[in-house]
Design a protein around this motif. Structure first.
Motif, PDB file in Angstrom:
ATOM      1  N   HIS A 194      -5.895   2.674  -2.009  1.00  0.00           N
ATOM      2  CA  HIS A 194      -5.107   2.415  -0.799  1.00  0.00           C
ATOM      3  C   HIS A 194      -5.955   1.646   0.205  1.00  0.00           C
ATOM      4  O   HIS A 194      -7.155   1.432   0.006  1.00  0.00           O
ATOM      5  CB  HIS A 194      -4.584   3.720  -0.202  1.00  0.00           C
TER       6      HIS A 194
ATOM      7  N   ASP B 266       0.858  -1.187   0.000  1.00  0.00           N
ATOM      8  CA  ASP B 266       0.000   0.000   0.000  1.00  0.00           C
ATOM      9  C   ASP B 266       0.896   1.239   0.000  1.00  0.00           C
ATOM     10  O   ASP B 266       1.168   1.821   1.056  1.00  0.00           O
ATOM     11  CB  ASP B 266      -0.915  -0.032   1.234  1.00  0.00           C
TER      12      ASP B 266
ATOM     13  N   SER C 176      -2.599   2.951  -6.795  1.00  0.00           N
ATOM     14  CA  SER C 176      -2.363   4.127  -5.954  1.00  0.00           C
ATOM     15  C   SER C 176      -2.172   5.396  -6.766  1.00  0.00           C
ATOM     16  O   SER C 176      -2.761   6.443  -6.460  1.00  0.00           O
ATOM     17  CB  SER C 176      -1.133   3.895  -5.068  1.00  0.00           C
TER      18      SER C 176
END
Length: 558
Positions: A457, A11, A444
């Motif tokens: 995310h 992430d 992202s």
């Protein structure tokens, strides 16, 4: 509540690079880890479901910033290509509907295939305002994924009129009104001024030449639209298909455009098609200009791009750049359809077959790959194939493998034209993308560029759109990304063990609603009634065209 145990999280938004943690989901959102006593109560009440991921790779759901998945152009592509329907078809299964199509699949199949790859949000890249109702009707047949569309504005009559009058306020109000009444997410700009000039029988080159009936250059149009998008604080900047796209030597136009707009937010789409040099001494004329393009992207701070990576095999080119499609038709001899959308835009469609031994196609393929490898910051460059122009989106897993595995890339090059290394330096590039960088370019980064703060995310409060992959150490990279172990959309499992579950739901339509002066309606009414074949009062998309919408705020400044 749902607990995903032992997840190995990638992430980048939250600086997690292979961090082993549990993920908690509640009411379709990522939740904070509850206190031990709350967990105990949930278990006692049988209100806690747990899935042990046993160290599987976990990323947010994929976000595709540029794809052609709905609307009149896509539908015309299906009509033009009955042979495409025969190549790939999907049988009815439970609640899942049947469908057809390889490069231009039917609506339900499009939703299925994105979901099966772990993609949960997709942006339709170009919609004519007058045809917006068609787009929303088709969105209603795109299961699972959230989606939005970018409304075409670079050759619109009122846009050109207000720019020619130097009336920036009216332009800003008109664009805000247009986004509202069409249910759009943002602004798409295709060959600004060039399409309008071509309708008038003229051919414009570069961004300085004037050629429209309004005596405007692309430079003037671009500056006005970029300023309007920033002033409206649209979540996403103008989404630009550059002038001279697809032509040898067009990198100069692309760089001049980047420099012109460097003080504004800007996204240039399918930049591979805008990055060609020209070699007058070569029979094919095409040359690489990836060093120049990558250097300019590396230098700028407000610029993002997506690649439009070419994929060898069948494709269906479709774009609002009607002159490009006409040129492709003349060049290839393939069948062709062209459309003029009154007052707003034009478009064309031509089938293509990109061949590995064709040196021009090889250079186009290498251009995309080199840009991926030469652009230093992955937050500036995103994974697309300009579906279905450079190839179908279903090729993403194999593109990812090419980026992550230099040996696979070099083996792949060995099957291309014998002169490949004379025209490119791809064979000498050893960079390999990491899993975190793949997460950036496929979820992202696009989410950030679109201004989707709840997408891309796995932080607390984000949409629980989650993709869970098997470990790449034990499996082929492409197969891992082609067949996720699990996919969750808004907290609900939609894919398990690589199979689509039949809990069929339609995802949200993402829209923005920028503010505008209502007087703009009366300002355009007379010309609208004079030139359009539809009444201005019948033009807006009404509420019954929407199933579920989410309004993304127009706030870009902190």
């Amino acid at each position: 509540m749902l607990r995903l145990k032992n997840a190995v999280i990638y992430d980048p938004t939250n600086n997690k690079d292979g961090v082993k943690e549990d993920i908690w989901i509640e009411n379709g959102k990522i939740a904070a880890e509850p206190k031990p006593e709350v967990v105990k109560e949930l278990k006692a009440a049988d209100d806690l479901e747990e899935i042990d991921l046993n160290g599987k790779i976990v990323m947010a759901g994929g976000v595709d910033i540029h794809s052609h998945i709905a609307g009149p152009k896509v539908n015309s592509g299906r009509v033009l290509r009955p042979e495409d329907h025969r190549r790939d078809n999907v049988a009815r299964k439970g609640k899942l509907r049947s469908g057809v199509g390889s490069t231009v699949p039917s609506s339900y199949v499009t939703g299925y295939r994105y979901s099966l790859m772990g993609y949960t949000t997709v942006m339709e890249a170009a919609g004519p305002p007058m045809k917006a109702k068609h787009i929303h009707e088709e969105f209603g047949d795109l299961p699972y994924i959230d989606k939005g569309f970018l409304v075409l504005s670079g050759n619109n009559y009122f846009v050109l009129k207000f720019i020619s009058e130097n009336n920036q306020q009216a332009l800003k109000d008109y664009l805000a009104w247009l986004i509202n009444v069409t249910g759009a997410f943002g602004l798409k700009v295709v060959n600004p001024g060039g399409v309008e000039a071509w309708k008038e029988g003229k051919r414009m080159r570069g961004i300085d030449e004037k050629g429209t009936n309004f005596d405007l250059s692309p430079k003037e149009i671009l500056l006005a639209l970029a300023k309007a998008a920033d002033d409206l604080e649209l979540p996403h900047p103008i989404h630009l298909h550059t002038n001279d796209l697809g032509s040898a030597g067009n990198y100069k136009t692309a760089i001049n455009t980047m420099k012109l707009l460097e003080d504004y937010r800007l996204h240039i789409t399918h930049v591979q098609f805008s990055s060609y040099g020209k070699n007058e001494d070569s029979k094919i004329k095409f040359a690489m200009a990836t060093d120049e393009i990558a250097a300019e992207i590396n230098r700028q701070s407000k610029l993002t791009v997506d690649i439009g990576q070419l994929v060898f095999g069948e494709a269906t080119t479709m774009t609002a750049d009607g002159i490009l499609e006409y040129n492709l038709h003349k060049l290839s001899g393939n069948k062709w359809v062209n459309t003029d959308v009154e007052m707003e835009t034009g478009s064309g469609i031509v089938p293509m077959n990109y061949k590995k031994k064709n040196l021009v196609n090889d250079i186009q393929w290498a251009t995309g790959m080199e840009l991926f490898l030469k652009i230093e910051d992955p937050w500036k460059v995103f994974l697309t194939t300009d579906h279905p122009n450079a190839g179908p989106f279903t090729a993403y897993p194999w593109i990812i493998k090419l980026l992550m595995d230099k040996n696979y890339r070099k083996d792949y090059i060995s099957d291309l034209n014998d002169k490949f290394d004379e025209y490119t330096d791809l064979s000498s590039l050893d960079r390999e993308y990491s899993l975190s960088e793949i997460a950036v370019i496929s979820r992202s980064g696009p989410a950030k560029a679109l201004g989707l703060k709840n997408k891309g995310h796995l932080g607390v409060g984000a949409d629980a759109d989650i993709t869970i992959y098997n470990n790449i150490e034990d499996n082929d990279i492409a197969e891992v990304f082609a067949h996720p172990a699990y996919v969750f959309k808004s907290g609900k499992m939609i894919v398990k063990a690589g199979e689509l579950l039949d809990n069929l739901e339609i995802g949200k339509t993402l829209v923005t609603k920028p503010e505008y002066d209502q007087n703009i309606i009366e300002l355009i009414r007379e010309d609208f009634q004079k030139y359009y074949s539809i009444s201005i009062d019948n033009y807006p998309v009404t509420d019954h065209y929407y199933d579920k919408i989410e309004v993304i705020p127009c706030v870009t400044k902190e």
